[in-house]
Design a protein around this motif. Structure first.
Motif, PDB file in Angstrom:
ATOM      1  N   ILE A  87     -15.826 -46.403 -15.180  1.00 25.75           N
ATOM      2  CA  ILE A  87     -17.136 -46.556 -15.815  1.00 25.75           C
ATOM      3  C   ILE A  87     -17.150 -45.978 -17.229  1.00 25.75           C
ATOM      4  CG2 ILE A  87     -19.588 -45.937 -15.639  1.00 25.75           C
ATOM      5  CD1 ILE A  87     -19.137 -45.957 -12.546  1.00 25.75           C
ATOM      6  N   MET A  97     -24.900 -52.398 -20.655  1.00 26.15           N
ATOM      7  CA  MET A  97     -24.922 -50.937 -20.530  1.00 26.15           C
ATOM      8  C   MET A  97     -25.766 -50.542 -19.318  1.00 26.15           C
ATOM      9  SD  MET A  97     -23.286 -48.557 -22.071  1.00 26.15           S
ATOM     10  CE  MET A  97     -22.919 -48.682 -23.848  1.00 26.15           C
ATOM     11  N   ARG A 118     -17.149 -60.995 -24.813  1.00 26.28           N
ATOM     12  CA  ARG A 118     -18.105 -60.532 -25.820  1.00 26.28           C
ATOM     13  C   ARG A 118     -17.449 -60.346 -27.192  1.00 26.28           C
ATOM     14  NH1 ARG A 118     -22.618 -57.765 -26.764  1.00 26.28           N
ATOM     15  NH2 ARG A 118     -22.434 -55.927 -28.094  1.00 26.28           N
ATOM     16  N   LEU A 119     -16.219 -59.912 -27.165  1.00 29.12           N
ATOM     17  CA  LEU A 119     -15.502 -59.688 -28.431  1.00 29.12           C
ATOM     18  C   LEU A 119     -15.235 -61.006 -29.161  1.00 29.12           C
ATOM     19  CD1 LEU A 119     -13.068 -56.912 -27.157  1.00 29.12           C
ATOM     20  CD2 LEU A 119     -14.941 -56.610 -28.798  1.00 29.12           C
ATOM     21  N   LEU A 169     -23.795 -50.580 -16.293  1.00 31.29           N
ATOM     22  CA  LEU A 169     -22.893 -49.430 -16.161  1.00 31.29           C
ATOM     23  C   LEU A 169     -23.664 -48.171 -15.785  1.00 31.29           C
ATOM     24  CD1 LEU A 169     -20.528 -50.061 -19.202  1.00 31.29           C
ATOM     25  CD2 LEU A 169     -19.924 -50.184 -16.770  1.00 31.29           C
ATOM     26  N   TYR A 224     -13.687 -50.419 -11.580  1.00 27.16           N
ATOM     27  CA  TYR A 224     -13.223 -50.190 -12.957  1.00 27.16           C
ATOM     28  C   TYR A 224     -13.647 -48.773 -13.314  1.00 27.16           C
ATOM     29  CZ  TYR A 224     -18.109 -51.540 -13.276  1.00 27.16           C
ATOM     30  OH  TYR A 224     -19.456 -51.620 -13.045  1.00 27.16           O
ATOM     31  N   PRO A 234     -15.230 -55.994 -16.348  1.00 29.65           N
ATOM     32  CA  PRO A 234     -14.605 -55.651 -17.636  1.00 29.65           C
ATOM     33  C   PRO A 234     -14.325 -56.880 -18.498  1.00 29.65           C
ATOM     34  CG  PRO A 234     -13.625 -54.355 -15.881  1.00 29.65           C
ATOM     35  CD  PRO A 234     -14.524 -55.354 -15.215  1.00 29.65           C
ATOM     36  N   VAL A 261     -16.664 -57.859 -21.437  1.00 24.48           N
ATOM     37  CA  VAL A 261     -16.493 -57.309 -22.789  1.00 24.48           C
ATOM     38  C   VAL A 261     -15.429 -58.103 -23.555  1.00 24.48           C
ATOM     39  CG1 VAL A 261     -15.829 -55.276 -24.141  1.00 24.48           C
ATOM     40  CG2 VAL A 261     -17.349 -55.021 -22.171  1.00 24.48           C
ATOM     41  N   LYS A 284     -25.536 -56.248 -25.120  1.00 25.15           N
ATOM     42  CA  LYS A 284     -24.988 -54.896 -25.020  1.00 25.15           C
ATOM     43  C   LYS A 284     -25.914 -54.013 -24.177  1.00 25.15           C
ATOM     44  CE  LYS A 284     -22.732 -52.682 -28.429  1.00 25.15           C
ATOM     45  NZ  LYS A 284     -22.465 -51.911 -29.667  1.00 25.15           N
ATOM     46  N   PRO A 292     -21.364 -51.519  -3.584  1.00 24.89           N
ATOM     47  CA  PRO A 292     -19.922 -51.247  -3.690  1.00 24.89           C
ATOM     48  C   PRO A 292     -19.630 -50.313  -4.870  1.00 24.89           C
ATOM     49  CG  PRO A 292     -20.435 -53.456  -4.490  1.00 24.89           C
ATOM     50  CD  PRO A 292     -21.716 -52.901  -3.968  1.00 24.89           C
ATOM     51  N   TYR A 338     -21.132 -55.845 -13.069  1.00 27.76           N
ATOM     52  CA  TYR A 338     -20.364 -55.649 -14.295  1.00 27.76           C
ATOM     53  C   TYR A 338     -18.910 -56.025 -14.071  1.00 27.76           C
ATOM     54  CZ  TYR A 338     -18.353 -53.501 -18.417  1.00 27.76           C
ATOM     55  OH  TYR A 338     -17.684 -53.296 -19.592  1.00 27.76           O
ATOM     56  N   ARG A 377     -15.738 -48.924 -24.294  1.00 28.33           N
ATOM     57  CA  ARG A 377     -15.361 -50.259 -24.792  1.00 28.33           C
ATOM     58  C   ARG A 377     -16.604 -51.046 -25.199  1.00 28.33           C
ATOM     59  NH1 ARG A 377     -13.144 -54.039 -20.892  1.00 28.33           N
ATOM     60  NH2 ARG A 377     -12.475 -55.306 -22.645  1.00 28.33           N
ATOM     61  N   LEU A 378     -17.630 -50.949 -24.368  1.00 26.07           N
ATOM     62  CA  LEU A 378     -18.850 -51.705 -24.642  1.00 26.07           C
ATOM     63  C   LEU A 378     -19.535 -51.176 -25.901  1.00 26.07           C
ATOM     64  CD1 LEU A 378     -20.959 -53.806 -23.818  1.00 26.07           C
ATOM     65  CD2 LEU A 378     -21.983 -52.106 -22.292  1.00 26.07           C
ATOM     66  N   ALA A 379     -19.605 -49.849 -26.017  1.00 22.03           N
ATOM     67  CA  ALA A 379     -20.264 -49.252 -27.186  1.00 22.03           C
ATOM     68  C   ALA A 379     -19.579 -49.704 -28.477  1.00 22.03           C
ATOM     69  CB  ALA A 379     -20.254 -47.734 -27.073  1.00 22.03           C
ATOM     70  N   GLU A 380     -18.275 -49.822 -28.418  1.00 19.44           N
ATOM     71  CA  GLU A 380     -17.516 -50.200 -29.616  1.00 19.44           C
ATOM     72  C   GLU A 380     -17.540 -51.705 -29.896  1.00 19.44           C
ATOM     73  OE1 GLU A 380     -13.651 -48.629 -28.944  1.00 19.44           O
ATOM     74  OE2 GLU A 380     -14.301 -46.555 -29.262  1.00 19.44           O
ATOM     75  N   SER A 381     -17.987 -52.460 -28.951  1.00 18.97           N
ATOM     76  CA  SER A 381     -17.906 -53.918 -29.107  1.00 18.97           C
ATOM     77  C   SER A 381     -19.073 -54.476 -29.907  1.00 18.97           C
ATOM     78  CB  SER A 381     -17.853 -54.599 -27.741  1.00 18.97           C
ATOM     79  OG  SER A 381     -19.113 -54.531 -27.114  1.00 18.97           O
ATOM     80  N   GLU A 409     -15.293 -48.169 -19.664  1.00 20.35           N
ATOM     81  CA  GLU A 409     -16.042 -49.390 -19.972  1.00 20.35           C
ATOM     82  C   GLU A 409     -17.225 -49.091 -20.894  1.00 20.35           C
ATOM     83  OE1 GLU A 409     -15.176 -52.510 -19.367  1.00 20.35           O
ATOM     84  OE2 GLU A 409     -13.341 -51.668 -18.516  1.00 20.35           O
ATOM     85  N   ARG A 410     -17.866 -47.942 -20.662  1.00 20.65           N
ATOM     86  CA  ARG A 410     -18.986 -47.560 -21.528  1.00 20.65           C
ATOM     87  C   ARG A 410     -18.508 -47.469 -22.981  1.00 20.65           C
ATOM     88  NH1 ARG A 410     -21.339 -43.336 -18.138  1.00 20.65           N
ATOM     89  NH2 ARG A 410     -22.875 -44.641 -17.097  1.00 20.65           N
TER      90      ARG A 410
END
Lengths: 287, 287
Positions: free
Chosen positions: B277, A196, A216-217, A199, B275, A210, A213, A192, B271, A208, B283-287, B280-281
């Protein structure tokens, strides 16, 4: 026997990291540093200190066996969850050796053409030839990892693959390929943090995805798939090593040692000249 | 524009090394160090000091363009008499960048199958794709160098090849390949010393080949073949650079600068994320 530099290794990590009978992935702490008592600073120093021996053994291997029809090679198979540091291993462990002796093969999601063949079809041509060090960044193990978790193949086919892998690797070992299979083992918390960071930094956005994730789940499913794959395919000819990877410096040191072990085992020697040295000295002097 | 470290470069070497109209190979001193006032010690320091920029530019190039259908790449073509240090360039100049972004192609004496095709047949598949740095260790130029000196092809065919090369390289340049053609220029005396060292050291015997002396005896013919090849194929799209190489440290520094020039010219940018950002932040925090 080469003289070893003073390092903070207290034990050869290979037996500590090898996945033997009764191996439990969930018993391996991703932050541990088996066999090593130093810290990040000493780790970097020791990595550098041991790189000279790695370089020389690689050069001997190449000198003695490349461009021959048979002979030993080394194949490092790297498997891991995203961000575990496969790229860093390639760069920091293999970065010191002569690039002409290293073959890197990165296996991404299979193409349509690849999917139309058996899962080993795209792997076989990338096996390192005599004298080479090959590195698989992901490998045929994806077909029993994401392949199992995502049900890309049926249960029966997955079963078949473990056996097919063991047969394939046994054949390679027989032909002189020293296979070193490494799972870089990180914790979900460490992943994580690393995701992060990707990001947070514009120069890391491109790394990164998507989809990372989404995978990851399914962490527990992946760990179960690794556990089974390791159980089923850790053989004498091609054992698995599970390398704690929350500390990148440790993972690099440990993989360096595993490669050193493989090369020491081969013990490649400078080949004898296949010409008359005195005659050549004379020809050259006169030229 | 990136900030440049303090170095002993007094001039950009590119225009000094470029083989422009009226170029004479025999006017280039293999021991000279055009554009650079330092010595071996400062040369090593400066090589390291500039490697950071090379690494970053390579990573940007890779990040922005790999896995795309079209986009810029860099192709370094290395040609030289034996022992001139091609391998050292690969190892010490490109050794610092991420191996996953570098494709090395070494062209040896052509196989029977290769000989049955046009001389560019084996070259084309090895051209670096978008985002990559490719290195040719020898190249299609062998077919107008040893090919000419050893009369492996008739005079008319050799003539045809210069044109075929120019057409081929113009097409590549059009497609985004930044071609940097380098002849590492050593003196026959320096070569003699380096070959003698290979005979003197058991760990170097494998690098010595009696055929090297055979080619050495044809030195003036080779220099003439290089002169003609450079005259005929140094184009705006793909200029030749003749790099004095009796001092290995200078040759490495100079090739590093030529690569830096090519990459700065491309000026690759990180680049943008493809996505969201913030999403995704979360989604990642919740994962």
């Amino acid at each position: 026997m080469s003289t070893e530099p003073q390092t903070q290794w207290t034990h050869d990590p290979a037996p500590l990291l090898a996945a033997g009978s009764g191996f439990r992935l969930d018993a391996v702490s991703p932050r541990s540093t088996p066999g090593y008592v130093g810290n990040k600073k000493s780790g970097r120093k020791d990595l550098k200190a041991c790189s000279g021996e790695l370089d020389e053994l690689q050069e001997r291997l190449f000198a003695a066996h490349h461009d021959t029809k048979s002979g030993p090679s080394v194949l490092l198979v790297l498997q891991a969850m995203d961000t575990a540091g496969k790229g860093g291993i390639v760069r920091h462990v293999l970065g010191s050796v002569d690039p002409q002796g290293v073959e890197l093969a990165a296996f991404k999601a299979p193409t349509k053409e690849e999917l139309a063949h058996d899962f080993l079809w795209r792997i076989k041509p990338r096996v390192p030839g005599p004298g080479m060090i090959g590195v698989f960044d992901r490998s045929h193990y994806e077909d029993v990892l994401i392949g199992k978790v995502r049900e890309l193949a049926g249960a029966k086919e997955i079963e078949r693959r473990y056996e097919a892998i063991n047969d394939f690797e046994a054949e390679l070992a027989e032909a002189g390929v020293h296979i070193v299979k490494v799972m870089l083992h990180i914790s979900p918390d460490e992943q994580k943090d690393r995701l992060m960071e990707r990001l947070d930094r514009p120069d890391k956005h491109w790394k990164y995805n998507p989809g990372d994730v989404d995978e990851r789940l399914l962490w527990p499913d992946y760990m179960q798939a690794y556990q089974t794959a390791i159980e089923r395919t850790s053989t004498e000819a091609a054992p698995w090593y599970v390398v704690p990877a929350d500390r990148k410096w440790y993972a690099r040191l440990a993989v360096q040692r595993l490669l050193l072990d493989a090369l020491r085992d081969i013990d490649p020697q400078w080949p004898d000249a296949d010409y008359d040295i005195d005659v050549e000295r004379e020809r050259l002097a006169e030229s």
